[in-house]
Design an enzyme around this catalytic site. Sequence first.
Site, mmCIF file in Angstrom:
data_model
loop_
_atom_site.group_PDB
_atom_site.id
_atom_site.type_symbol
_atom_site.label_atom_id
_atom_site.label_comp_id
_atom_site.label_asym_id
_atom_site.label_seq_id
_atom_site.Cartn_x
_atom_site.Cartn_y
_atom_site.Cartn_z
ATOM 1 N N LYS B 80 0.590 -1.519 0.488
ATOM 2 C CA LYS B 80 -0.022 0.093 -0.387
ATOM 3 C C LYS B 80 0.806 1.344 -0.040
ATOM 4 O O LYS B 80 1.928 1.511 0.211
ATOM 5 C CB LYS B 80 -1.012 -0.432 1.199
ATOM 6 C CG LYS B 80 -2.291 1.024 0.792
ATOM 7 C CD LYS B 80 -2.886 1.066 2.117
ATOM 8 C CE LYS B 80 -3.685 2.164 2.830
ATOM 9 N NZ LYS B 80 -4.822 1.710 4.339
ATOM 10 N N SER B 155 -9.415 1.587 2.492
ATOM 11 C CA SER B 155 -8.490 2.133 1.576
ATOM 12 C C SER B 155 -7.889 1.608 1.159
ATOM 13 O O SER B 155 -7.511 2.608 0.438
ATOM 14 C CB SER B 155 -9.021 3.174 2.664
ATOM 15 O OG SER B 155 -7.586 2.540 3.567
ATOM 16 N N SER B 179 -9.865 -1.464 6.812
ATOM 17 C CA SER B 179 -8.915 -0.123 5.736
ATOM 18 C C SER B 179 -8.521 -1.937 4.862
ATOM 19 O O SER B 179 -7.924 -1.582 4.008
ATOM 20 C CB SER B 179 -8.010 0.559 5.439
ATOM 21 O OG SER B 179 -8.808 1.805 5.514
#
Lengths: 482, 498
Positions: B80, B155, B179
């Site tokens: 990420k 996210s 997330s």
Amino acid sequence: MTSPAQGWEVVIGLEVHVELATRSKMFCACPATFGDLPNTNVCPVCLGLPGSLPVPNRRAIELALRAALALGCRIPPAARFDRKNYHYPDLPKGYQISQYEEPLGIQGHLDLPGEDGEPRRRVRIRRVHLEEDTGKSVHDPEFGTLVDLNRAGVPLIEIVSEPDLRSADEARAYLEELRDTMLYAGVSDVKMEEGSLRCDANVSLRPAGSQAWGTLVEVKNMNSFRSVKLALEYEAERQARLLSEGLPVRRETRHWDEREGVTRPGRGKEEAEDYRYFPEPDLPPLALPAAWVEEIRTSLPELPAARRRRYQSLGVRPYDARILVAERHLGEFFERAVQAGAEPQAAANWTLVEWQAYVKETGKGLAERPDAPEKLAKLLALLARGAISGPVAKDVFREMLETGGDPEAIVAASGRQQIADEKELLAVAREVLSANEKAVADYRKGKRNALAFLVGQVMRTTRGRANPEAAARLLERLIEEG
Amino acid sequence: MNATELSAREIARLVALRELSAVEVARAYLARREAVDARVRAFLHPAPADEVLRAARAVDEKVARGETPGPLAGVPVAVKDNISVEGRPLTCGSRILEGYRAPYSATAVRRLLAAGALVVGGANMDEFAMGSSTENSAYFPTHNPWDLARVPGGSSGGPAAAVAAQEAALALGSDTGGSVRQPAALCGVVGLKPTYGRVSRYGLVAFASSLDQIGPFARDVTDVALALSVIAGHDPMDATSAQVPVGDYVRAAEAGVRGLRIGVPRELVEADGIDGDVRELVAAALETLAERGAHVEECHLPTAATALEAYYVVAPAEASANLARFDGVRYGFRAAAGDLEAMYARTRGEGFGREVRRRIALGTFALSAGYREAYYLRAQRVRQKLLLDFQRAFARYDLLAAPTSPTVAFPLGERVEDPLSMYVNDICTIPASLAGLPAISVPCGFSGGLPVGLQLIGPAFAEETLFRAAGAYQDATSWHRRRPPLGGLAPAGGRRRG
Ligand SMILES: [Zn+2]
């Protein structure tokens, strides 16, 4: 001359920042040294780079506890770090890690030493807390504002006093005593010039005798002990003038302008600032186990107040005791002389007069003359048993410092042993009496200092070797005998 | 044999045995990325092919020298874009960090690399991890591999989609309020949020420091267990990382669920907005677990109902401070402006997107003088109460179960204008976040062709118990073996169920 300050009582509280003597920074391993090239002692943590996290420096916590304990603070079982939020280019994270609601020391005190050796005022310490320093903004005419982050993250403690000080003089005395206490406790090198001790003051006035609080003005930017005194005197006068004219004092932050000798209002924003403190989520609560705290407490050395008391109990005059404690290198010399057997007040006199003068003149100290205190003790023993006179002792002291020789040997070699034997002094005494008939007559008329003059003449003739008391006794007897 | 079809542990095993080279693995995954990422858009910063191949070669050389290449030898990992990889771009999906490259690697990344993993790119995300759809990325949205017109969740939408689309065998995400778990559910993969403190946060760009945890994604439970065993453990660089021994998670994933007591909090299953299909599929999954020997019963978590509100005070409050460093002074984007104040205002006004600005404003407000008590401190009390609720529940149960997301993936653009409808996505994941507990999402069926996730929540540091139940469930089902209909190298998985 009447000062506008008459009729007003000054109320002062001080917030003092002291930089801790750690090798590395508060939350990273960067060196905490002073004076390196800008932005060389930095890493992701103290630069506040994305993703970096603070890890507390245990040594800094230990030193902060030492400071708090030296100030008689209560240490809670746990403390906490908080974030103090504000934007400034030299604050890399946009917040400063500090302690707000749960500082590591509370409710301490510091006694201001008085002339007679008794404390003249007890100043209560509200709190001692640990925080990180910010960087430094340098305003350069050519390049604009430059930021040096070498200071960012250096550990500091903030020591907040209650508003217990009543004059600029007391504020200065408080700072000096605080500096000495921190120095003795090994917390910091407390050099105000290098910024390792910084001070802000809260100043207000109230009618003498009143218990009410006046409007608080914060004074910043005082960079020396002297400027603290001058700034606070100025500020007290300024407020007194306003109040005496019936004008209000504004609650504000003012900056001391050293050159002009005035305080000026700050940039207005400082008052409105809301720091939005909240617990620092990157750091777990700081446990302060009682056993650890006790260990630190017992490891504290003798602090200035206790040392002064001890010196006085040895028979040293309070004033001398204060100087010996405040000037640590003199104190060390004195201590060692006493340890080697010197009589304490004599050792104090010699330390403060002869040794201090020698240090000032030559720039040499204990490092260069490591056995000087022990030699002084020997010299004082010679003096005490009358083997030499005071003036000779002073010469021998100098000679022994310069040559490294032993005082007894120096005395023996110079042939300047004191003459206390009346038989040896008799001829000189007779000579002096016959040469100074007027003084003899004066003495007979009751003028005591005529005798001192005659003794002086004996001393001169013997080049200081005569024992003054023996000479005086002998002269008196000879005059009486007629 | 196509390496994109293999599990991470199979890749590592074959690479160590020299039956497969890390270079072959890298080539297969690079080809897959080439084939599908134009449609999925999982990567913000795909690692250049030559870099990936160079890393793969290094692994093969290690094997050739007879050295142990590590438990993730040759395993392609997506990271990420808020987790630092030295020398690689790190933008957190934000304009404000445009052009910034991480000067050091996160501890979790260092551990992955030391285990032989290959970082194949920085994966897309909602800006600063604020969002549940990856539409708040300042660069572009990521598409759900199961239906390209839908969101992958967020996210960590990029990492989840990368794993689902077989562009990576593993991925690292970060979970603050769900997330990792929510995009795992929406993309039909397994995602774990470890116990707070289990994985070092060093190098993870902070959103809400008291909630953030790095968590792994994989296509099956055992791979997630393997990834956790590599990245978990105390880190001296993170003062909040725990000194708790790391368990044998891979073994736990095979240990079975027999005898475990599973509580199903009514407040999470019956919450408003939970889709009927989702509820049924979760109920069916719990039956499966019961058949495998678990004791399942309903329980209560009364404070869960107010957890969402508390979260949307605490997380923005911490974020308001965490994001203060992005001020244009030292790195990243800086707007031209006259004086310092104007520079701050314009840099942050232009550099941050709408949702980030909204949350900074929320958090600043919640901490400001006069409101701190009513918002921040009250939210902290809710958090304490919730913790007690969980403690009470875990006195009776080994695990709790609930849906991961109230719905399946929703169409791109559907909720962007309505932040509240977006926030409600987190209703089932937030309680475990606020309490710092480990939780995992495993695929438990499909609704309208879109994956649904079962969430299991454990007591602090009981990741092994989570893996036991999740592993047993996966053993009894085949949902995790289905593949999204992207075509290309991977065969389509089982038929979609309507
Ligand atoms: Zn540093």
